[in-house]
Design an enzyme around this catalytic site. Structure first.
Site, PDB file in Angstrom:
ATOM      1  N   LYS A   9      42.640  44.616  34.814  1.00 48.02           N
ATOM      2  CA  LYS A   9      42.905  43.168  34.805  1.00 48.02           C
ATOM      3  C   LYS A   9      42.544  42.504  33.482  1.00 48.02           C
ATOM      4  O   LYS A   9      43.149  41.516  33.082  1.00 48.02           O
ATOM      5  CB  LYS A   9      42.165  42.496  35.958  1.00 48.02           C
ATOM      6  CG  LYS A   9      42.828  42.762  37.303  1.00 48.02           C
ATOM      7  CD  LYS A   9      42.403  41.732  38.326  1.00 48.02           C
ATOM      8  CE  LYS A   9      43.217  41.898  39.608  1.00 48.02           C
ATOM      9  NZ  LYS A   9      42.813  43.125  40.350  1.00 48.02           N
ATOM     10  N   GLU A  27      42.886  31.927  39.804  1.00 47.22           N
ATOM     11  CA  GLU A  27      42.703  32.145  41.230  1.00 47.22           C
ATOM     12  C   GLU A  27      42.129  33.541  41.395  1.00 47.22           C
ATOM     13  O   GLU A  27      42.318  34.395  40.527  1.00 47.22           O
ATOM     14  CB  GLU A  27      44.041  32.047  41.967  1.00 47.22           C
ATOM     15  CG  GLU A  27      44.891  33.332  41.974  1.00 47.22           C
ATOM     16  CD  GLU A  27      45.406  33.754  40.604  1.00 47.22           C
ATOM     17  OE1 GLU A  27      45.531  32.879  39.741  1.00 47.22           O
ATOM     18  OE2 GLU A  27      45.668  34.958  40.410  1.00 47.22           O
ATOM     19  N   SER A  83      43.436  52.456  38.277  1.00 48.95           N
ATOM     20  CA  SER A  83      43.395  51.056  37.843  1.00 48.95           C
ATOM     21  C   SER A  83      42.001  50.474  37.716  1.00 48.95           C
ATOM     22  O   SER A  83      41.788  49.523  36.968  1.00 48.95           O
ATOM     23  CB  SER A  83      44.232  50.198  38.800  1.00 48.95           C
ATOM     24  OG  SER A  83      43.804  50.377  40.133  1.00 48.95           O
TER      25      SER A  83
HETATM   26  C1  LIG Z   1      43.469  43.648  41.437  1.00 48.50           C
HETATM   27  C2  LIG Z   1      43.505  45.111  41.408  1.00 48.50           C
HETATM   28  C3  LIG Z   1      44.660  45.832  41.782  1.00 48.50           C
HETATM   29  C4  LIG Z   1      45.902  45.171  42.308  1.00 48.50           C
HETATM   30  O1  LIG Z   1      46.530  44.327  41.423  1.00 48.50           O
HETATM   31  P1  LIG Z   1      47.913  44.708  40.734  1.00 48.50           P
HETATM   32  O2  LIG Z   1      48.365  43.439  40.130  1.00 48.50           O
HETATM   33  O3  LIG Z   1      48.830  45.229  41.783  1.00 48.50           O
HETATM   34  O4  LIG Z   1      47.608  45.742  39.724  1.00 48.50           O
HETATM   35  C5  LIG Z   1      44.642  47.210  41.677  1.00 48.50           C
HETATM   36  N1  LIG Z   1      43.550  47.875  41.259  1.00 48.50           N
HETATM   37  C6  LIG Z   1      42.414  47.227  40.906  1.00 48.50           C
HETATM   38  C7  LIG Z   1      41.237  48.028  40.457  1.00 48.50           C
HETATM   39  C8  LIG Z   1      42.345  45.827  40.974  1.00 48.50           C
HETATM   40  O5  LIG Z   1      41.214  45.198  40.639  1.00 48.50           O
END
Ligand SMILES: *Cc1c(COP(=O)(O)O)cnc(C)c1O
Length: 402
Positions: free
Chosen positions: A94, A116, A383
């Site tokens: 993010k 948000e 992610s």
């Molecule tokens: C917020 C988040 C997501 C989901 O958000 P996307 O916009 O779909 O990427 C996925 N993995 C992590 C670690 C997050 O914090």
């Protein structure tokens, strides 16, 4: 896939029949100004150099492309590589986006950031970058989410942000998004709204995608270096879709690279208790854009469920809707149980505790790998890291952390 895919959205913010700008008249002008400013900075080498500097020295990029050879051995079939977004500052992808948008805010002379947040991850990433740039930061968060995510609420406060509880609607993310939009309309002169995923009205889905596309660009370079060619398949979890499109987008023009987006199946898509609009929803309008959403016959947005708060969203970025309809990306869902099992397996055999969101992608890679050859390669977008999820997992496993 046609070559011009990379040029989308069109000038009106459309990805085929999706996207656009479904907002009140008062928001049209600020969105148009943002679009114009972004076009200017995107072409400005000085802005890009500043962004590259921040990504390298503050975020810690490039993130490694790591061969998960114990996983590969355990599962059989294609070799698994993990793109380590969990190693970024603040522990997820993010921050790639917040760094970019905050830099835009600074160049536009804005002094106040609003955001948000659902689970608090985007709120923390926004508060982090606002602190660094000396900008005031206000984060809208559903009152129920504030109760469920107290460590992240405290983190935001440590970083100097004000967290505003939202008590309307379901008191969760979608209501927080509405409230942030309302704030922006009122305070547009000094305020920049940082949206946390590839949703919202044009130009946000494009902007957030572009800032996350650093992930896919790095994978192109790293896979050529480490594998000798591009990977055969990409796998990423899809909440709003920003980490997935960040990985996919730079590779869309290579038809030999297959792509898989993994939604939250919750208790099972067939139970109705899930967060999988691409797998089980239909097109409609939510948060200023047309896309696949979870709604009932009356157009009322349905409640969602997922063990991972970051995937718990009833909509999805419009570009994903378009890629789904074209068949360029395959979208599937992984249930809570399988995600939890992969959370544990990844921790035990690779020494990496993944975010519960990312564990959905790992779980699908486990299904996919054995269907592929040993000389093929899968890149899984890890992610984020799972430190934030240990309380959820412990509770699910019946363990008290005191
Ligand atoms: C917020 C988040 C997501 C989901 O958000 P996307 O916009 O779909 O990427 C996925 N993995 C992590 C670690 C997050 O914090």
């Amino acid at each position: 896939m046609k070559d011009d895919t990379l040029q989308y959205p069109d000038s009106r913010g459309h990805f085929g029949p999706y996207g656009g700008r479904f907002v009140a008249e008062t928001l049209m002008e600020p969105l148009r100004q943002l679009e114009e400013a972004y076009a200017q900075f995107k072409a400005d080498p000085k802005f890009q150099a500043e962004l590259d500097f921040d990504l390298k020295h503050y975020v810690g990029r490039p993130s490694p492309l790591y061969p998960a050879d114990r996983m590969t051995k355990a599962w059989g079939g294609a070799r698994i590589w993990l793109k380590r977004e969990d190693l970024n500052h603040t522990g997820a992808h993010k921050v790639n986006n917040t760094v970019g948008q905050a830099l835009l805010a600074k160049h536009l002379g804005k002094t106040r950031i609003i955001a948000e947040t659902g689970a608090g991850q985007h709120g923390v990433a926004s508060a982090t970058i606002a602190a660094r740039l000396g900008l005031k930061c206000v984060v809208y968060m559903g009152a129920d989410d504030i109760e469920r995510q107290s460590p992240n609420v405290y983190r935001m406060k440590l970083l100097g942000a004000e967290v505003v509880p939202v008590t309307s609607g379901t008191r969760t993310l979608k209501d927080a998004l509405n409230e942030a939009m309302r704030d922006w309309v009122t305070n547009v002169d000094d305020t920049f709204y940082i949206i946390g995923t590839v949703a919202g009205p044009h130009p946000y889905p494009m902007l957030v995608r572009d800032f996350n596309a650093v992930v896919g660009r790095e994978v192109i370079v790293q896979s050529r270096e480490q594998i000798g060619r591009l990977p055969d398949a990409l796998v990423a979890c899809v909440g709003g879709g920003s980490n997935a499109i960040g990985l996919f987008h730079p590779l869309l023009g290579f038809p030999e690279v297959k792509m898989y987006g993994v939604e939250a199946g919750g208790d099972g898509v067939e139970t109705g208790r899930h967060a999988a609009p691409l797998s089980a929803g239909k097109p409609g309008v939510l948060h200023g854009n047309r896309t696949y959403i979870m709604a009932d016959e009356n157009g009322q947005i349905q409640g969602t469920h997922s063990i991972s708060a970051g995937l718990d969203y009833p909509g999805v970025g419009p570009e994903h809707s378009w890629l789904k309809d074209q068949g360029r990306v395959q979208y599937t869902a992984i249930n809570d149980d399988a995600a939890l099992a992969s959370f544990h397996e990844c921790a035990r055999i690779e020494g990496i505790i993944p975010a519960l969101e990312s564990a959905h992608a790992v779980a699908y890679a486990k299904v996919l790998a054995p269907t592929m050859r040993k000389d093929q390669n899968i890149v899984v977008n890890l992610s984020g890291r799972g430190d934030k999820d240990i309380f959820t997992v412990a509770k699910h496993d019946g363990i008290s952390l005191g």
